[in-house]
Design a protein around this motif. Structure first.
Motif, PDB file in Angstrom:
ATOM      1  N   LEU A 127       0.836  -1.204   0.000  1.00  0.00           N
ATOM      2  CA  LEU A 127       0.000   0.000   0.000  1.00  0.00           C
ATOM      3  C   LEU A 127       0.871   1.255   0.000  1.00  0.00           C
ATOM      4  O   LEU A 127       0.577   2.224  -0.699  1.00  0.00           O
ATOM      5  CB  LEU A 127      -0.932  -0.017   1.224  1.00  0.00           C
ATOM      6  N   TYR A 128       1.966   1.208   0.765  1.00  0.00           N
ATOM      7  CA  TYR A 128       2.844   2.386   0.825  1.00  0.00           C
ATOM      8  C   TYR A 128       3.421   2.687  -0.559  1.00  0.00           C
ATOM      9  O   TYR A 128       3.505   3.849  -0.972  1.00  0.00           O
ATOM     10  CB  TYR A 128       3.948   2.166   1.858  1.00  0.00           C
ATOM     11  N   ALA A 129       3.798   1.625  -1.272  1.00  0.00           N
ATOM     12  CA  ALA A 129       4.352   1.801  -2.626  1.00  0.00           C
ATOM     13  C   ALA A 129       3.312   2.437  -3.555  1.00  0.00           C
ATOM     14  O   ALA A 129       3.636   3.308  -4.364  1.00  0.00           O
ATOM     15  CB  ALA A 129       4.826   0.460  -3.180  1.00  0.00           C
ATOM     16  N   LEU A 130       2.048   2.016  -3.420  1.00  0.00           N
ATOM     17  CA  LEU A 130       0.978   2.615  -4.238  1.00  0.00           C
ATOM     18  C   LEU A 130       0.726   4.067  -3.863  1.00  0.00           C
ATOM     19  O   LEU A 130       0.543   4.933  -4.722  1.00  0.00           O
ATOM     20  CB  LEU A 130      -0.349   1.874  -4.003  1.00  0.00           C
ATOM     21  N   ARG A 131       0.695   4.328  -2.553  1.00  0.00           N
ATOM     22  CA  ARG A 131       0.426   5.694  -2.078  1.00  0.00           C
ATOM     23  C   ARG A 131       1.476   6.665  -2.597  1.00  0.00           C
ATOM     24  O   ARG A 131       1.176   7.815  -2.925  1.00  0.00           O
ATOM     25  CB  ARG A 131       0.380   5.720  -0.548  1.00  0.00           C
ATOM     26  N   ASP A 132       2.710   6.165  -2.642  1.00  0.00           N
ATOM     27  CA  ASP A 132       3.825   6.984  -3.087  1.00  0.00           C
ATOM     28  C   ASP A 132       3.619   7.526  -4.499  1.00  0.00           C
ATOM     29  O   ASP A 132       4.079   8.616  -4.825  1.00  0.00           O
ATOM     30  CB  ASP A 132       5.075   6.085  -3.056  1.00  0.00           C
TER      31      ASP A 132
ATOM     32  N   PRO B 244      -5.245   8.860   8.527  1.00  0.00           N
ATOM     33  CA  PRO B 244      -5.606   7.452   8.761  1.00  0.00           C
ATOM     34  C   PRO B 244      -4.605   6.483   8.117  1.00  0.00           C
ATOM     35  O   PRO B 244      -4.294   5.443   8.699  1.00  0.00           O
ATOM     36  CB  PRO B 244      -6.980   7.289   8.103  1.00  0.00           C
ATOM     37  N   LEU B 245      -4.089   6.857   6.933  1.00  0.00           N
ATOM     38  CA  LEU B 245      -3.165   5.951   6.240  1.00  0.00           C
ATOM     39  C   LEU B 245      -1.779   5.960   6.880  1.00  0.00           C
ATOM     40  O   LEU B 245      -1.153   4.906   7.024  1.00  0.00           O
ATOM     41  CB  LEU B 245      -3.093   6.294   4.745  1.00  0.00           C
ATOM     42  N   ILE B 246      -1.295   7.114   7.279  1.00  0.00           N
ATOM     43  CA  ILE B 246       0.023   7.168   7.920  1.00  0.00           C
ATOM     44  C   ILE B 246      -0.032   6.470   9.282  1.00  0.00           C
ATOM     45  O   ILE B 246       0.831   5.661   9.635  1.00  0.00           O
ATOM     46  CB  ILE B 246       0.521   8.618   8.134  1.00  0.00           C
ATOM     47  N   SER B 247      -1.047   6.805  10.076  1.00  0.00           N
ATOM     48  CA  SER B 247      -1.086   6.282  11.452  1.00  0.00           C
ATOM     49  C   SER B 247      -1.237   4.763  11.443  1.00  0.00           C
ATOM     50  O   SER B 247      -0.573   4.068  12.217  1.00  0.00           O
ATOM     51  CB  SER B 247      -2.205   6.952  12.246  1.00  0.00           C
ATOM     52  N   SER B 248      -2.072   4.216  10.557  1.00  0.00           N
ATOM     53  CA  SER B 248      -2.237   2.761  10.527  1.00  0.00           C
ATOM     54  C   SER B 248      -0.962   2.097   9.999  1.00  0.00           C
ATOM     55  O   SER B 248      -0.579   1.008  10.453  1.00  0.00           O
ATOM     56  CB  SER B 248      -3.441   2.361   9.675  1.00  0.00           C
ATOM     57  N   SER B 249      -0.271   2.760   9.068  1.00  0.00           N
ATOM     58  CA  SER B 249       0.967   2.219   8.519  1.00  0.00           C
ATOM     59  C   SER B 249       2.026   2.085   9.615  1.00  0.00           C
ATOM     60  O   SER B 249       2.633   1.017   9.802  1.00  0.00           O
ATOM     61  CB  SER B 249       1.453   3.149   7.403  1.00  0.00           C
ATOM     62  N   ILE B 250       2.239   3.152  10.358  1.00  0.00           N
ATOM     63  CA  ILE B 250       3.272   3.127  11.405  1.00  0.00           C
ATOM     64  C   ILE B 250       2.886   2.159  12.520  1.00  0.00           C
ATOM     65  O   ILE B 250       3.690   1.321  12.943  1.00  0.00           O
ATOM     66  CB  ILE B 250       3.492   4.550  11.975  1.00  0.00           C
ATOM     67  N   MET B 251       1.650   2.254  12.995  1.00  0.00           N
ATOM     68  CA  MET B 251       1.251   1.430  14.143  1.00  0.00           C
ATOM     69  C   MET B 251       1.218  -0.054  13.791  1.00  0.00           C
ATOM     70  O   MET B 251       1.546  -0.902  14.625  1.00  0.00           O
ATOM     71  CB  MET B 251      -0.107   1.889  14.685  1.00  0.00           C
ATOM     72  N   SER B 252       0.839  -0.404  12.556  1.00  0.00           N
ATOM     73  CA  SER B 252       0.795  -1.832  12.198  1.00  0.00           C
ATOM     74  C   SER B 252       2.198  -2.435  12.297  1.00  0.00           C
ATOM     75  O   SER B 252       2.362  -3.564  12.769  1.00  0.00           O
ATOM     76  CB  SER B 252       0.214  -2.025  10.789  1.00  0.00           C
ATOM     77  N   LYS B 253       3.214  -1.670  11.895  1.00  0.00           N
ATOM     78  CA  LYS B 253       4.581  -2.206  11.944  1.00  0.00           C
ATOM     79  C   LYS B 253       5.055  -2.403  13.385  1.00  0.00           C
ATOM     80  O   LYS B 253       5.713  -3.391  13.696  1.00  0.00           O
ATOM     81  CB  LYS B 253       5.529  -1.277  11.178  1.00  0.00           C
ATOM     82  N   LYS B 254       4.729  -1.459  14.252  1.00  0.00           N
ATOM     83  CA  LYS B 254       5.136  -1.570  15.667  1.00  0.00           C
ATOM     84  C   LYS B 254       4.457  -2.770  16.319  1.00  0.00           C
ATOM     85  O   LYS B 254       5.065  -3.514  17.078  1.00  0.00           O
ATOM     86  CB  LYS B 254       4.752  -0.301  16.440  1.00  0.00           C
TER      87      LYS B 254
ATOM     88  N   ALA C 119      10.964  17.641   9.298  1.00  0.00           N
ATOM     89  CA  ALA C 119      10.037  16.542   9.619  1.00  0.00           C
ATOM     90  C   ALA C 119       9.053  16.285   8.496  1.00  0.00           C
ATOM     91  O   ALA C 119       8.858  17.111   7.599  1.00  0.00           O
ATOM     92  CB  ALA C 119       9.291  16.851  10.909  1.00  0.00           C
ATOM     93  N   PHE C 120       8.416  15.146   8.575  1.00  0.00           N
ATOM     94  CA  PHE C 120       7.346  14.727   7.704  1.00  0.00           C
ATOM     95  C   PHE C 120       6.146  15.665   7.854  1.00  0.00           C
ATOM     96  O   PHE C 120       5.511  16.060   6.893  1.00  0.00           O
ATOM     97  CB  PHE C 120       6.996  13.330   8.193  1.00  0.00           C
ATOM     98  N   MET C 121       5.830  16.002   9.096  1.00  0.00           N
ATOM     99  CA  MET C 121       4.729  16.912   9.424  1.00  0.00           C
ATOM    100  C   MET C 121       5.340  18.279   9.721  1.00  0.00           C
ATOM    101  O   MET C 121       5.826  18.518  10.819  1.00  0.00           O
ATOM    102  CB  MET C 121       3.981  16.405  10.666  1.00  0.00           C
TER     103      MET C 121
HETATM  104  N1  URA Z   1       6.079   6.248   7.620  1.00  0.00           N
HETATM  105  C1  URA Z   1       5.418   5.073   7.510  1.00  0.00           C
HETATM  106  O1  URA Z   1       5.887   4.055   7.983  1.00  0.00           O
HETATM  107  N2  URA Z   1       4.219   5.056   6.898  1.00  0.00           N
HETATM  108  C2  URA Z   1       3.662   6.157   6.390  1.00  0.00           C
HETATM  109  O2  URA Z   1       2.575   6.073   5.852  1.00  0.00           O
HETATM  110  C3  URA Z   1       4.362   7.369   6.486  1.00  0.00           C
HETATM  111  C4  URA Z   1       5.562   7.383   7.118  1.00  0.00           C
END
Ligand code: URA
Ligand code: CA
Length: 433
Positions: A164-169, A178-188, A206-208
């Motif tokens: 999904l990250y590759a597609l979003r890019d 919603p997409l950033i937060s779920s992406s980071i939290m799923s990995k943790k 920073a990103f933000m």
């Molecule tokens: N870092 C991530 O791991 N996912 C994002 O969507 C953005 C930054």
């Protein structure tokens, strides 16, 4: 269920059920939902947003899309720390041994990655002999024995997020809370964290870039953690200038050693104490933040934090004597000063541009194939708010090529002086829990 109906539902701003979100992520993972439908879905989420329950469901669906790490054989509450980007961020190197010195188990899976400097693993590899090729059994045993270990990426964690990250890019859908937060939290969560401390950066590096966006992202991630049974807290910290003084791999290891002794740059030390106190309280090794902080400061002063760092390096094959003699780290051939062209006060240090200058010296990877030069990098001699005289050094450049004129030009353009006195920036803006 049909994917097209779910895209339509989100396009019209309606709320998806848990089953519907699982259908989307399972289908995307096994290929039955093609990229073009997933791209349309990502755009619908980008434009219409998601409820807190939806993005918590999305997180757990991505966790279950691949392997998860089982840390249940490690005693204690496993607290993980995550920083959203940043330049020359040495906090992970410091925090691991520092909180481990209070018996907080640190079972860290880390990466190399692209960027201004290497990732945590690259930095640690500046220590001769250090490696991260541990078996899962060795990894778990080491955390039980000395409370800290770092392993490279193992297994296929959150494949749905990777895809999904590759597609979003390439579909202009990265910048969605919603997409950033779920992406980071799923990995943790997939990496086995019981509790999570987030350091959300804001400012030019920073990103933000904007503090309100950073706050919204932090709130979303804290909600996800708490909704799915992983206690989570976040701080919002400044990245308008680089943290600490060192940007470069061996230089940051040296900076981490200094900081573990209580002799590091004050901003880096303070951020480590703030994040570390949160980790210690979440791991239930202290009752209050003040108690946690006092214990961390004590272990910096009495040498215990540094002792844990040494044991950790040795346990993973590294030369532990670098801790007593940092000159054993890789050394650059040339050490040159970039000096101020006029008197003034430092008003801005554009963090990402300075990071890019370090990368040009060879400290980071521009592409996956690049080889990092562990010895090179930058040491800032001035930070925002400092007074500077014409001819005084702003930055010391460590390089393996004699000609640094291009890097010098970049640095002088991105370390901006003003005639008027400038306030030191705030380090931590907010705590979200
Ligand atoms: N870092 C991530 O791991 N996912 C994002 O969507 C953005 C930054
Ligand atoms: Ca640093």
């Amino acid at each position: 269920m049909r994917m097209v109906d779910l895209i339509e539902k989100k396009r019209d701003g309606k709320t998806l059920t848990t089953e519907e979100i699982n259908f989307i992520i399972n289908g995307f993972t096994d290929g039955s939902v093609p990229d073009y439908q997933m791209s349309a879905f990502a755009m619908a989420v980008f434009l219409k947003g998601m409820t807190e329950v939806e993005y918590s469901d999305l997180t757990m669906a991505m966790v279950h899309s691949g392997d998860t790490i089982d840390l249940s054989n490690i005693e204690g509450i496993k607290v993980d720390k995550h920083s959203t980007g940043g330049v020359g961020d040495t906090t992970t190197l410091v925090l691991g041994p520092l909180v481990a010195s209070l018996d907080v188990p640190v079972a860290k899976m880390s990466g190399r990655g692209l960027g201004h400097t290497g990732g945590t693993i690259d930095k640690l590899e500046a220590v001769e002999g250090f490696h991260v090729e541990l078996t899962e059994e060795e990894f778990i045993k080491q955390v039980n024995d000395i409370k800290v270990a770092v392993i490279g990426q193992t297994g296929d964690l959150t494949p749905a997020d990777k895809k999904l990250y590759a597609l979003r890019d390439v579909t202009a859908t990265v910048n969605s809370i919603p997409l950033i937060s779920s992406s980071i939290m799923s990995k943790k969560i997939a990496a086995g964290a019981d509790a999570i401390v987030l350091d959300v950066k804001t400012g030019a590096g920073a990103f933000m870039k904007d503090i309100e966006d950073a706050r919204d992202l932090a709130k979303a991630m804290v909600k996800i953690g708490n909704n799915v049974g992983r206690q989570t807290v976040a701080i919002i910290s400044d990245m308008s200038q680089p943290l600490g003084l060192a940007i470069g791999n061996a230089l940051e290891v040296k900076e981490a050693i200094d900081t573990l002794k209580g002799e590091g740059p004050k901003d880096l030390e303070e951020l480590c104490l703030i994040l570390g106190s949160q980790m210690v309280v979440l791991a239930k090794k202290a009752e209050t933040l003040d108690e946690a902080r006092a214990k961390l400061v004590e272990n910096m002063k009495n040498g215990k934090a540094l002792e844990v760092f040494k044991k950790f390096l040795v346990a993973q094959g590294g030369d532990g004597s670098v801790v007593d003699d940092p000159s054993r780290l890789p050394q650059a051939k040339y050490i040159q000063e970039v000096v101020a062209k006029e008197d003034g006060y430092v008003s801005r240090i554009v963090a990402d541009a300075v990071g890019t200058a370090a990368m040009k010296l060879g400290a980071g990877r521009a592409t996956k194939e690049s080889v990092i030069d562990l010895a090179v990098g930058l040491m800032l001699n001035k930070k925002v708010g400092d007074a500077v005289k014409k001819g005084e050094s702003l930055v010391t450049v460590y390089s393996n090529t004699e000609d640094i004129s291009e890097v010098e030009k970049d640095l002088l353009e991105n370390i901006i002086l003003s005639k008027e006195k400038v306030e030191e920036p705030t380090l931590v803006y907010d705590l979200i829990m």
